[in-house]
Enzyme design. Structure first.
Site: not given
Ligand code: G6P
Length: 609
Positions: A2, A27, A75, A101-102, A482, A486, A489, A505, A604
């Site tokens: 949000c 975000r 959100w 927000n929250g 990672e 990516k 996501e 395994h 984000k």
């Molecule tokens: C969310 C995002 C990820 C990110 C994670 C941690 O899940 O979608 O892309 O890696 O938060 O975010 P931060 O801001 O704590 O690095």
């Protein structure tokens, strides 16, 4: 997640609010709305599910002369992402509008109480409960009504409130969800993220938890929940507008991938000296002695930050010989963790706002650990809560899929490991060699970026395959995780990252004819073992895409495609091998027609548990 924007000043508020909301789009959100205080008996609300473009079609700019208002991107947490559930929410008189927000944790109890008072609800949200409560407590003073309502609320909030009877007044309050006041000339802008402010001013004030602000065009007044005045310092935001604009790229993700050489230069600037083998991290000066006595390090974070932490675990053990563990922040906080004397907890977060990481940090502090932060966003909640820390200084990251922040996190952890290493077992020549290799990484990342066409070719060939594997060993195992993250996501392809040897395994059962298997096979002690793993994939029909070091023996014979990265020390390889994986994921998402910078369901920074 949000986003909040509020404006009060001489200009029409609506265009400023909508522009601010656009800057917060990155975000993640699923609906948006605005409230304008225009001298009528009620505030004017426009809101809708979907993208801001949908909202814009409902807005009447021509007649929107109000100079005070609030805007929100939501959100969904409580209630589906519908028009009704979008913020702002009003009390039943329509005089008071709230964006939030929250999460209001005791909203059910409050809703029952309000219903008994005759309140009828329009939405399923916890925020409407708050709006109705403020409405019930309103007797001509908005700030007092907000304060009284919040005393009855359990939960977290970043909140902005306006009232038709007090035009030109914004009331904001913060607990666990960030709020910043941008201080302009005869105008003030409230936002949950600096990105919505910097087009107007770089002078800001960060609200702290438990503070309420009453904001007007010519100033603001901050108080505690007990109404005690708080004096705030003006701070300068370092970001510039072009850092949060596309600058000729199609997407922020591609911009940020290509920014990595410059970002890592900034991250290391003035911090390492390869000649003397020394590392200068100003943020650690005050706790350097305590750090030197560290007996155990726990690295914690979520998502990409957790992957960077895994690389950090290898780095701290290799360079500083300190036992190190990596924990998901969400698990750490509820696991009754053992924190003994000499435990250092390092929270890693790009945004500095991730709720799980913040809670893990507080848990560590409560149990007596020295708590450090590795954070990108200056002045963020986590950065403020830590005992000490190191900023990434890689500039704002807008693309939801984290790229340059990962490289920055690994670079900072590498510097911290060398910093600690020098105070432990690492010799001066050893440190010099490591830092020398680190200092040329930005140039080597450039070389990795030159593989973009090859990465695109890989994506072109395989983007319709819906199952991928990523394999890596040692320092490159977290990179395999990672790379898979990516791809998941942003392209919605299922991908799994594994330590290469672990494949046999179980996951080996997944391999079928033509399945793309990305193998990181750079020069390292286990190179021959990785080649054996690749053979296992090939003999079952898998197509190997190898990320290899130039001149690697036999790689062309076993891999379908080979992408070369320059050679470096084993501990620094993640900074290079991750680049082609970012590019492959990016191109796969583009080819699949996905919204690269705003992937579905993701945010984000995740500010709820
Ligand atoms: C969310 C995002 C990820 C990110 C994670 C941690 O899940 O979608 O892309 O890696 O938060 O975010 P931060 O801001 O704590 O690095």
């Amino acid at each position: 997640m949000c986003g909040i924007v509020g404006y009060v000043g001489p200009r029409p508020a609506l265009p400023i609010l909508v522009e601010g909301l656009r800057r917060l789009e990155y975000r993640g959100y699923d609906s948006s709305g605005v409230a304008l205080v225009n001298g009528e008996r009620t505030v004017a609300i426009t809101k809708s599910a979907g993208r801001i473009n949908v909202l814009e079609q409902l807005l009447d700019y021509e007649h929107a002369t109000a100079t005070c208002g609030i805007g929100h991107t939501r959100w969904a947490t409580h209630g589906a992402p519908t028009d009704i559930n979008a913020h702002p929410h009003t009390d039943q008189t329509g005089r008071i509008a709230v964006i939030h927000n929250g999460i209001i944790e005791n909203y059910r109890a409050l809703k029952t109480y309000l219903a008994q008072q005759g309140v009828e609800f329009q939405s399923q949200t916890d925020t409407e409960v708050l709006a109705q409560l403020i409405g019930l407590r309103y007797h001509g003073n908005l700030e007092r009504a907000v304060r009284e309502a919040l005393l009855e609320v359990d939960g977290t909030y970043g909140l902005a409130v306006v009232c038709s009877e007090e035009p030109g007044v914004l009331v904001a309050a913060r607990k666990g969800s960030p709020l910043i006041i941008g201080v302009g000339k005869n105008e003030n802008i409230l936002a949950s993220d600096a990105a919505a402010i910097i087009a107007h001013t770089t002078q800001v004030v960060y609200l702290a938890d438990g503070e309420i602000a009453r904001i007007t065009a010519d100033g603001f007044k901050t108080t505690t929940m007990d109404a005690a005045p708080v004096t705030k310092e003006l701070e300068e935001i370092e970001w510039t507008l072009d850092q949060i604009e596309l600058g000729g790229h199609d997407h922020f993700m591609s911009k940020e991938i290509f920014e990595q050489p410059a970002a890592l230069e900034m991250c290391m600037r003035g911090r390492i000296d390869p000649h003397t083998g020394s590392v200068h991290l100003g943020g650690l000066t005050d706790c350097a002695r305590e750090l030197t006595r560290a007996k155990r390090i726990i690295l914690t974070g979520c998502g990409t930050a957790w992957h960077a932490a895994l690389v950090g675990e290898y780095l701290f053990e290799e360079l500083a010989r300190i036992p190190t563990e990596t924990e998901y922040a969400s698990e750490f906080r509820y696991r009754n963790p053992i924190i003994e004397d000499g435990t250092v907890v390092i929270a890693i977060s790009q945004s500095g706002e991730t709720a799980d990481t913040y809670a893990a940090l507080c848990e560590a502090q409560d149990r007596g650990a020295l708590a450090l932060g590795v954070v990108n966003s200056v002045g963020s909640t986590i950065a403020r809560q830590t005992d000490a820390g190191v900023y990434l200084h890689v500039g704002p990251e807008i693309g939801v899929a984290s790229t340059k922040a990962f490289s920055g996190q690994v670079t900072v952890l590498a510097m911290m490991a060398a910093f600690l290493g020098r105070r432990k077992h690492l010799s001066q020549p050893g440190a010099s060699q490591f830092l020398e290799a680190l200092s040329v990484i930005p140039r080597q990342v450039e070389q990795c970026l030159a593989t973009a066409d090859q990465c695109r070719a890989v994506a072109e060939r395989y983007h319709e395959r819906l199952n991928w594997l990523y394999l890596g060993r040692g320092f490159n195992y977290p990179v395999a995780l990672e790379g898979a993250l990516k791809l998941k996501e942003i392209s919605y392809i299922h991908a799994e990252g594994l330590p290469a040897a672990e494949m046999k395994h179980g996951p080996i059962a997944l391999i079928e004819e033509g399945m793309p298997v990305v193998c990181i096979a750079t020069n390292c002690a286990q190179y021959d073992k990785i080649i054996s793993n690749i053979e296992e994939v090939r003999s079952r029909g898998g197509h190997v895409i190898a990320i290899a070091t130039e001149g690697n023996r036999g790689i062309h014979e076993v891999a379908e495609q080979v992408i070369h990265v320059p050679d470096t020390l084993d501990p620094l390889q993640p900074l290079l091998t991750v680049v082609p994986l970012q590019l492959i994921a990016y191109h796969a998402a583009v080819l699949r027609g996905c919204n690269v910078d705003k992937p579905r369901n993701l945010a984000k920074s995740v500010t709820v548990e």
